[in-house]
Structure formats: structure tokens, C-alpha cells
Write a protein that holds these residues in place. Sequence first.
Motif, short mmCIF file in Angstrom:
data_model
loop_
_atom_site.label_atom_id
_atom_site.label_comp_id
_atom_site.label_asym_id
_atom_site.label_seq_id
_atom_site.Cartn_x
_atom_site.Cartn_y
_atom_site.Cartn_z
N THR A 32 41.75 99.89 56.75
CA THR A 32 42.09 101.21 56.25
C THR A 32 43.12 101.82 57.18
OG1 THR A 32 39.91 101.54 55.32
CG2 THR A 32 41.21 103.51 55.70
N LYS A 33 44.22 102.28 56.62
CA LYS A 33 45.31 102.80 57.42
C LYS A 33 45.39 104.32 57.33
CE LYS A 33 46.88 98.66 58.40
NZ LYS A 33 46.80 98.11 59.74
N TYR A 34 45.75 104.92 58.45
CA TYR A 34 46.06 106.35 58.43
C TYR A 34 47.50 106.48 57.99
CZ TYR A 34 46.95 111.12 59.87
OH TYR A 34 47.29 112.44 59.87
N ILE A 35 47.72 107.15 56.88
CA ILE A 35 49.06 107.31 56.34
C ILE A 35 49.42 108.79 56.31
CG2 ILE A 35 50.58 106.85 54.38
CD1 ILE A 35 49.53 104.36 55.75
N GLN A 73 45.69 103.26 47.30
CA GLN A 73 44.88 104.45 47.57
C GLN A 73 43.40 104.12 47.48
OE1 GLN A 73 45.36 107.64 44.72
NE2 GLN A 73 44.88 109.21 46.22
N LEU A 74 42.62 104.71 48.36
CA LEU A 74 41.18 104.44 48.39
C LEU A 74 40.43 105.20 47.31
CD1 LEU A 74 40.30 104.37 52.19
CD2 LEU A 74 40.11 102.50 50.58
N TYR A 75 39.48 104.52 46.68
CA TYR A 75 38.50 105.18 45.82
C TYR A 75 37.25 105.43 46.66
CZ TYR A 75 40.84 104.43 41.30
OH TYR A 75 41.71 104.47 40.24
N PHE A 76 36.65 106.58 46.46
CA PHE A 76 35.40 106.90 47.13
C PHE A 76 34.29 106.99 46.08
CE2 PHE A 76 38.87 108.68 49.58
CZ PHE A 76 38.59 108.22 50.87
N TYR A 133 35.74 108.69 42.86
CA TYR A 133 36.69 109.80 42.91
C TYR A 133 37.76 109.48 43.94
CZ TYR A 133 34.44 111.38 47.26
OH TYR A 133 33.96 111.46 48.54
N VAL A 134 38.89 110.15 43.82
CA VAL A 134 39.96 110.03 44.80
C VAL A 134 40.31 111.41 45.29
CG1 VAL A 134 40.95 107.91 43.85
CG2 VAL A 134 41.75 110.11 43.02
N GLU A 135 40.75 111.50 46.52
CA GLU A 135 41.18 112.77 47.08
C GLU A 135 42.69 112.73 47.18
OE1 GLU A 135 39.20 113.33 50.76
OE2 GLU A 135 37.26 113.81 49.84
N ASP A 190 44.12 108.14 53.60
CA ASP A 190 43.60 106.80 53.80
C ASP A 190 44.05 105.88 52.67
OD1 ASP A 190 42.25 107.39 56.14
OD2 ASP A 190 40.50 108.11 55.07
N TYR A 191 44.68 104.78 53.05
CA TYR A 191 45.05 103.73 52.12
C TYR A 191 44.48 102.43 52.65
CZ TYR A 191 48.39 106.50 49.41
OH TYR A 191 48.96 107.42 48.58
#
Length: 482
Positions: A94-97, A120-123, A131-133, A138-139
Amino acid sequence: MNENDIKVLLDFQHFAANKRLESLIRSAHESDNEEDDRISIMTDSQAEMLAAAGTETDKDHPKDRKSLIQSLGGLMVILSLCLFMACSNGVSETKYIDQTAIKTTEYTGANATEVAYYAQLYFTDKFGDKYVEEKAEDYVYVGSEKKVVPAGTKISTIGNIKALPEPQAKNINYDCYEQYGFTQTGKTINLFYKAKTVTYRFFLMPNDTVPVAILQGKTELPLTPPPTKNYNASGKFAIWKGTDGTILQRTYGTKDMDFFAQWFTPYGKKERPDTVGDIVFSDGTASHYSGLTLSDEQKKNAIAVIISTSYNRTTGNGTGYNEGRVILGLGTINSPALQWWTGGNSFETPTSKNDGRMNTSIIRTKSTSESFDDFPALKWAINYASYASEEKGININDELKTGWYLPAYNEWVQAFISEDASLGAFNALGITYSVLADNFWTSTSTMGKKTDSDPVSWYIHLPNALLKPDQTTTALAMREFK
């Protein structure tokens, strides 16, 4: 370390993973030629963090600022190499973008030799919904490929995340993403993919050209279907169905679609039962028996008769008392002759006279089988909807497939209290058995002795009739209607 050295470090994608170190480096550089020592304002915890990493702070050597900056730079290089090696070894990260750095222009600005992909990450929330924010930074790193990309290349032609042979991040559904933008670090172009937005159009009739609703949402996220009138000239709303036969799901799919309302003619005149003597049909609608002439199809699809609309599970009172608000319905199909319990007459756990649902819970703890094989009458009642569907060859509304149970004694009594309406409704259906004259099991077991050799007895009907549990009689199922 000059400004260019710091810029190289901070521009390199992997260094952005540690924002606190970035801040310290910038702060140190900016204060390098000033009289005040900004590094000295670090908190003890920050100093401890750097000390743990093997870096001395100016709290120990306040004049050795350049040494500190060099140490920080060295630490960042080590972090970079570790992260790079992890990526090259096929480990998903997971990268900080920093999304403010992502460009959405169409063309590259410099030559490149590698393309890296990020999704893009799904939570998942506490209910299990995805859901996505949109503001999330985070990618997940999906993969990369060696590729010569000249400056001025159109971004949309560089590559496609779907073309990767296998994602390093497992369970990535490429169809859920669309290209969002890019950054370039040295010779590497980083392509970023966001959750794709899809559009659903909804029409009431197949030949309609103007949709009644247009919804947009992200793939795999929950959607709220547009409201429909329960009745119109074509009948009652059933489902939304796509032109390809796809039934509308509770979450968005991965492509734009048109959906059309599917209608059917209801069996009953009421949307829901609300009166003693109402006949409930397989589609959930109802009609009162009074003055009603039923077709063969309606009789076939009749699954219950309402015997009380004011039952109180605490007192056991119903019709005539108006204490409660529970609407009770008896199933219209009687079971074959069944035993109450197959374990002989040593079952010594009394059950409620007022609440058949509670009795089901009590018996569940006593059953040696998850499917209640040792309590045949209760098993039949719980699975009433399945039996009714198979025996009559009908489709029962999903909401009516569950919630059935074997009635408690006082729940059964409601049929006797509302005698005229109960008999009237069952007679209108052409039922051959007698609801008020034949014997049926209840889920109530009563402690006591019928004879000296019978330690426990069970209530059945006629009221107060008792029968040993290993004997057989028929049963009717019950359900609460809302």
C-alpha cells in the motif's frame, strides 16, 4: 545536502511513505542559514524516533546540523532501497500517494522506460459493504512493465491495467477501475486507477425512451434502487431487469446498463394482510374471504389465513383483548402425520404457552440435529414454505420463505377465538380438513402426568387434549405478518 539533493529524495515515490521524515528534512534545510535552530524544537518522542533509527539529533550535538541532514538522507536512501526490493520481489504494497501530485494532463513531459500501475483501495465497513474514500491517499501497487515511453506520449495509450498478466495485489478486479492520472519519477511513469463510475438508467416499460431515474455510482458499491409504484395498469412491480436478462443487484456492476421494471398481476386486492379472515397469497398480497370468489390459481397460491391481528406474546391474549399488535397467520397446508419428538417420553423441558418462536429457540438447544430431525413436527413447520412450494408448484415471495414455526398453545387458540372468520377463510379455499375439529401439534410441552407411566405430556388440539410425543398427528405452520 543542497536543495536539489532534497528534491530528488522527496520526488522519488517511495520516500513519500514517511511524511514525518520528509518534514524534518525540509525543516532542517530551510533553517540551515538561520540563527534559530529549528531542529531543536523536535519533541522528545521525535528525537527518540530518530535515535532509534541510529540518528543523532541536535539535542545531543546542536552544532552538527549538516551531519544530521546527511544521516537523515542516508536513512531515507536505506528506506527507499528496502521498499524497492520489496516491490521487485513481488510483494503487494500500500502506497502513500499525495493526490495533489497526480497529473491529469493528456501527455507525458519526459522520456520513460518503465510503467508502474496503482489501483485505488476498496475498504469494507462493519456491515460487509465495500466503499472508497475519494480523499484517501492509499493506493495498492499492482505491478509494472518495462516500456519505452517517449516524451509527449498520450497517457491513455501508454498501457492498460487489464493487460497485466497477474496482479501482485490479489483479488483485484481490473474491470472495476478506470485510468485517473499519472506521475513521473525519473524514468518511471506511475499510472493511477480509480474505482470506475457507471451509469444505470431505469425505465418502467420496455418501449419507454425516457428513463424514470438515472443513477451513477462506483463499481461494487451499494446502490439504492429508484422507487416504483406498487401498482399500475400493468400490475404489481416485481424486479428491475436488464435487457440481457440481468437482475438488478444491490451493488453496482462494472458497466453501464439499462433496466426495465417487470410487472405481474397480484393475486390479492390488498398489498398486505391486515384483517382477521384475510387470505395471504404467495406474492404477499391478501384478500378478505367475505364475499370472495377465488379462482383455481388463487386457491393454489393461498399460503396462510390471518387468525389474529392483536396478539400479545407476553400475556397470550389476542383477538377480543386488543392488547398486542402481532398479526398471526396459520398455514393452509397440513403436514403428514408426524411425531413431536423421536426420543421417547423423557423430554422434560417445558416450553412457552404464548410464543412459538421462543419454543423454537428452546428446542434448538435440545435438538441433537441442526435440521431438527429429532423434532419432526417442528422441522416441518420451519420448512413450511419449501414444502408448500414443492407440493403446490408455486413461487413464494422471498420475504415469506422464512419466519415459519410451530405455533404455541395460546397462539393456536386464536383460531378458536376468531372462529367464524377462521372457518370462513379456510372454507373459501376448499380446505378438506377441519381447523377447529382435527388434532394438530403445538410447540408447547407441559410438565405433568397423563397417566402414571407418562411423565410428560404435550398440548395438542382440540384444546387441552394431550398426546405422547412419540405418537403421531398432523401440524400447521404459523408466521407473523407485518
